[in-house]
Design a protein around this motif. Sequence first.
Motif, PDB file in Angstrom:
ATOM      1  N   LYS A 122       0.817  -1.212   0.000  1.00  0.00           N
ATOM      2  CA  LYS A 122       0.000   0.000   0.000  1.00  0.00           C
ATOM      3  C   LYS A 122       0.850   1.260   0.000  1.00  0.00           C
ATOM      4  CE  LYS A 122      -4.147  -1.941   2.126  1.00  0.00           C
ATOM      5  NZ  LYS A 122      -5.118  -1.843   3.262  1.00  0.00           N
ATOM      6  N   PHE A 123       2.015   1.200   0.627  1.00  0.00           N
ATOM      7  CA  PHE A 123       2.890   2.364   0.596  1.00  0.00           C
ATOM      8  C   PHE A 123       3.351   2.650  -0.831  1.00  0.00           C
ATOM      9  CE2 PHE A 123       7.367   4.073   1.289  1.00  0.00           C
ATOM     10  CZ  PHE A 123       6.947   5.381   1.391  1.00  0.00           C
ATOM     11  N   GLY A 124       3.657   1.590  -1.569  1.00  0.00           N
ATOM     12  CA  GLY A 124       4.055   1.772  -2.957  1.00  0.00           C
ATOM     13  C   GLY A 124       2.950   2.408  -3.786  1.00  0.00           C
ATOM     14  N   GLU A 125       1.721   1.971  -3.568  1.00  0.00           N
ATOM     15  CA  GLU A 125       0.589   2.550  -4.291  1.00  0.00           C
ATOM     16  C   GLU A 125       0.409   4.017  -3.914  1.00  0.00           C
ATOM     17  OE1 GLU A 125      -2.783   0.146  -3.438  1.00  0.00           O
ATOM     18  OE2 GLU A 125      -1.871  -1.707  -4.191  1.00  0.00           O
ATOM     19  N   TRP A 126       0.503   4.303  -2.620  1.00  0.00           N
ATOM     20  CA  TRP A 126       0.363   5.683  -2.142  1.00  0.00           C
ATOM     21  C   TRP A 126       1.459   6.559  -2.729  1.00  0.00           C
ATOM     22  CZ3 TRP A 126       3.617   8.844   0.702  1.00  0.00           C
ATOM     23  CH2 TRP A 126       3.039   9.999   1.261  1.00  0.00           C
ATOM     24  N   ASN A 127       2.688   6.043  -2.745  1.00  0.00           N
ATOM     25  CA  ASN A 127       3.831   6.799  -3.257  1.00  0.00           C
ATOM     26  C   ASN A 127       3.636   7.135  -4.736  1.00  0.00           C
ATOM     27  OD1 ASN A 127       6.676   7.721  -2.639  1.00  0.00           O
ATOM     28  ND2 ASN A 127       7.109   6.336  -4.339  1.00  0.00           N
ATOM     29  N   LYS A 128       3.157   6.161  -5.517  1.00  0.00           N
ATOM     30  CA  LYS A 128       2.891   6.396  -6.943  1.00  0.00           C
ATOM     31  C   LYS A 128       1.836   7.473  -7.134  1.00  0.00           C
ATOM     32  CE  LYS A 128       3.695   1.742  -8.729  1.00  0.00           C
ATOM     33  NZ  LYS A 128       2.988   0.598  -9.369  1.00  0.00           N
ATOM     34  N   ASN A 129       0.781   7.409  -6.343  1.00  0.00           N
ATOM     35  CA  ASN A 129      -0.312   8.376  -6.479  1.00  0.00           C
ATOM     36  C   ASN A 129       0.157   9.793  -6.144  1.00  0.00           C
ATOM     37  OD1 ASN A 129      -2.205   6.453  -7.245  1.00  0.00           O
ATOM     38  ND2 ASN A 129      -2.871   6.047  -5.152  1.00  0.00           N
ATOM     39  N   ILE A 130       1.007   9.913  -5.152  1.00  0.00           N
ATOM     40  CA  ILE A 130       1.478  11.234  -4.742  1.00  0.00           C
ATOM     41  C   ILE A 130       2.506  11.791  -5.720  1.00  0.00           C
ATOM     42  CG2 ILE A 130       2.720  12.520  -2.965  1.00  0.00           C
ATOM     43  CD1 ILE A 130      -0.085  11.836  -2.101  1.00  0.00           C
ATOM     44  N   LEU A 131       3.474  10.966  -6.118  1.00  0.00           N
ATOM     45  CA  LEU A 131       4.591  11.454  -6.924  1.00  0.00           C
ATOM     46  C   LEU A 131       4.301  11.454  -8.424  1.00  0.00           C
ATOM     47  CD1 LEU A 131       7.625   9.894  -5.025  1.00  0.00           C
ATOM     48  CD2 LEU A 131       6.636  12.183  -4.800  1.00  0.00           C
ATOM     49  N   GLY A 132       3.446  10.541  -8.886  1.00  0.00           N
ATOM     50  CA  GLY A 132       3.000  10.552 -10.275  1.00  0.00           C
ATOM     51  C   GLY A 132       4.127  10.595 -11.290  1.00  0.00           C
ATOM     52  N   SER A 133       4.041  11.577 -12.229  1.00  0.00           N
ATOM     53  CA  SER A 133       4.992  11.670 -13.336  1.00  0.00           C
ATOM     54  C   SER A 133       6.406  12.019 -12.866  1.00  0.00           C
ATOM     55  CB  SER A 133       4.523  12.719 -14.342  1.00  0.00           C
ATOM     56  OG  SER A 133       4.435  13.998 -13.738  1.00  0.00           O
ATOM     57  N   TYR A 134       6.515  12.533 -11.642  1.00  0.00           N
ATOM     58  CA  TYR A 134       7.826  12.805 -11.052  1.00  0.00           C
ATOM     59  C   TYR A 134       8.698  11.554 -11.112  1.00  0.00           C
ATOM     60  CZ  TYR A 134      10.935  13.908  -7.014  1.00  0.00           C
ATOM     61  OH  TYR A 134      11.994  14.115  -6.169  1.00  0.00           O
ATOM     62  N   LEU A 135       8.098  10.385 -10.862  1.00  0.00           N
ATOM     63  CA  LEU A 135       8.857   9.136 -10.856  1.00  0.00           C
ATOM     64  C   LEU A 135       9.400   8.813 -12.242  1.00  0.00           C
ATOM     65  CD1 LEU A 135       6.567   6.932  -8.567  1.00  0.00           C
ATOM     66  CD2 LEU A 135       8.693   8.104  -7.947  1.00  0.00           C
ATOM     67  N   THR A 136       8.618   9.116 -13.271  1.00  0.00           N
ATOM     68  CA  THR A 136       9.042   8.818 -14.641  1.00  0.00           C
ATOM     69  C   THR A 136      10.258   9.628 -15.042  1.00  0.00           C
ATOM     70  OG1 THR A 136       6.754   8.296 -15.254  1.00  0.00           O
ATOM     71  CG2 THR A 136       8.309   8.754 -17.046  1.00  0.00           C
ATOM     72  N   ILE A 137      10.242  10.936 -14.747  1.00  0.00           N
ATOM     73  CA  ILE A 137      11.364  11.764 -15.169  1.00  0.00           C
ATOM     74  C   ILE A 137      12.614  11.503 -14.337  1.00  0.00           C
ATOM     75  CG2 ILE A 137       9.886  13.549 -16.167  1.00  0.00           C
ATOM     76  CD1 ILE A 137      10.380  15.262 -13.707  1.00  0.00           C
ATOM     77  N   TYR A 138      12.426  11.154 -13.062  1.00  0.00           N
ATOM     78  CA  TYR A 138      13.594  10.851 -12.234  1.00  0.00           C
ATOM     79  C   TYR A 138      14.171   9.480 -12.578  1.00  0.00           C
ATOM     80  CZ  TYR A 138      13.622  15.061  -9.462  1.00  0.00           C
ATOM     81  OH  TYR A 138      13.759  16.375  -9.065  1.00  0.00           O
ATOM     82  N   ARG A 139      13.329   8.565 -13.024  1.00  0.00           N
ATOM     83  CA  ARG A 139      13.829   7.282 -13.525  1.00  0.00           C
ATOM     84  C   ARG A 139      14.646   7.510 -14.794  1.00  0.00           C
ATOM     85  NH1 ARG A 139      12.716   1.663 -14.096  1.00  0.00           N
ATOM     86  NH2 ARG A 139      14.262   0.933 -15.570  1.00  0.00           N
ATOM     87  N   ALA A 140      14.161   8.363 -15.685  1.00  0.00           N
ATOM     88  CA  ALA A 140      14.884   8.632 -16.925  1.00  0.00           C
ATOM     89  C   ALA A 140      16.257   9.227 -16.618  1.00  0.00           C
ATOM     90  CB  ALA A 140      14.078   9.576 -17.814  1.00  0.00           C
ATOM     91  N   ALA A 141      16.312  10.105 -15.619  1.00  0.00           N
ATOM     92  CA  ALA A 141      17.604  10.686 -15.236  1.00  0.00           C
ATOM     93  C   ALA A 141      18.530   9.622 -14.663  1.00  0.00           C
ATOM     94  CB  ALA A 141      17.380  11.801 -14.214  1.00  0.00           C
TER      95      ALA A 141
END
Length: 213
Positions: free
Chosen positions: A113-132
């Motif tokens: 559930k923490f992972g789901e919550w984290n995705k919902n809060i951070l959203g597209s932020y995760l995609t661009i930081y993964r790309a970096a």
Amino acid sequence: MTKIAILGAAGQIAQLVEPMLLKKNDINMVLYLRHPNKLKQINDAREKVIKGDASNFNELKEALADVDLVYANLAGSNIEDQAKTVVKAMNANGIKRLIWVSSLGIYDEVPGKFGEWNKNILGSYLTIYRAAADQITASNLDYTIIRPAWLTNKNEINYEKTVGATTPFRGTEVSRLSVADYIADLIENPTKDVKANVGLDKAGTDGDKPAWY
């Protein structure tokens, strides 16, 4: 004398790392950032402030001349471009060691559930930081990527590591001071955790979200 470049030197964690390094007589620093007015007191004998943008290759290449190690505390929607420029500027100067601060969740490594919550809060932020982060891991640099849990301002140094991009993340929070302590340790011991992808959290903080949120 070791010369360290701190990119994004006005960041909260970076400004905790700086005084830790000043306690070491064999370390000088280049503080590279867009807004030097955000810095607190500077030790003119040990710290050189350079105004610049981490996505500007020419500026960054010049700033990294004679630097032994780079610690990047960068942020922004253009973080992938910044990562590309950091790699290019380091290669141009023959610098190998990089400490790169990223975010938890960029590899979908936060379970439950923490992972789901984290995705919902951070959203597209995760995609661009993964790309970096992918730009860093694809390079020939001796990097350490740090993925802290949700950050607190607690006056404590208390953390555990999960090593590996696919290793399930533990805990929900960690203090900025703990992250700064780990970074300072890597700078003092640059052969430690090379080519490593490290999650940082405070043990015993597991839950559906940070307790303070």
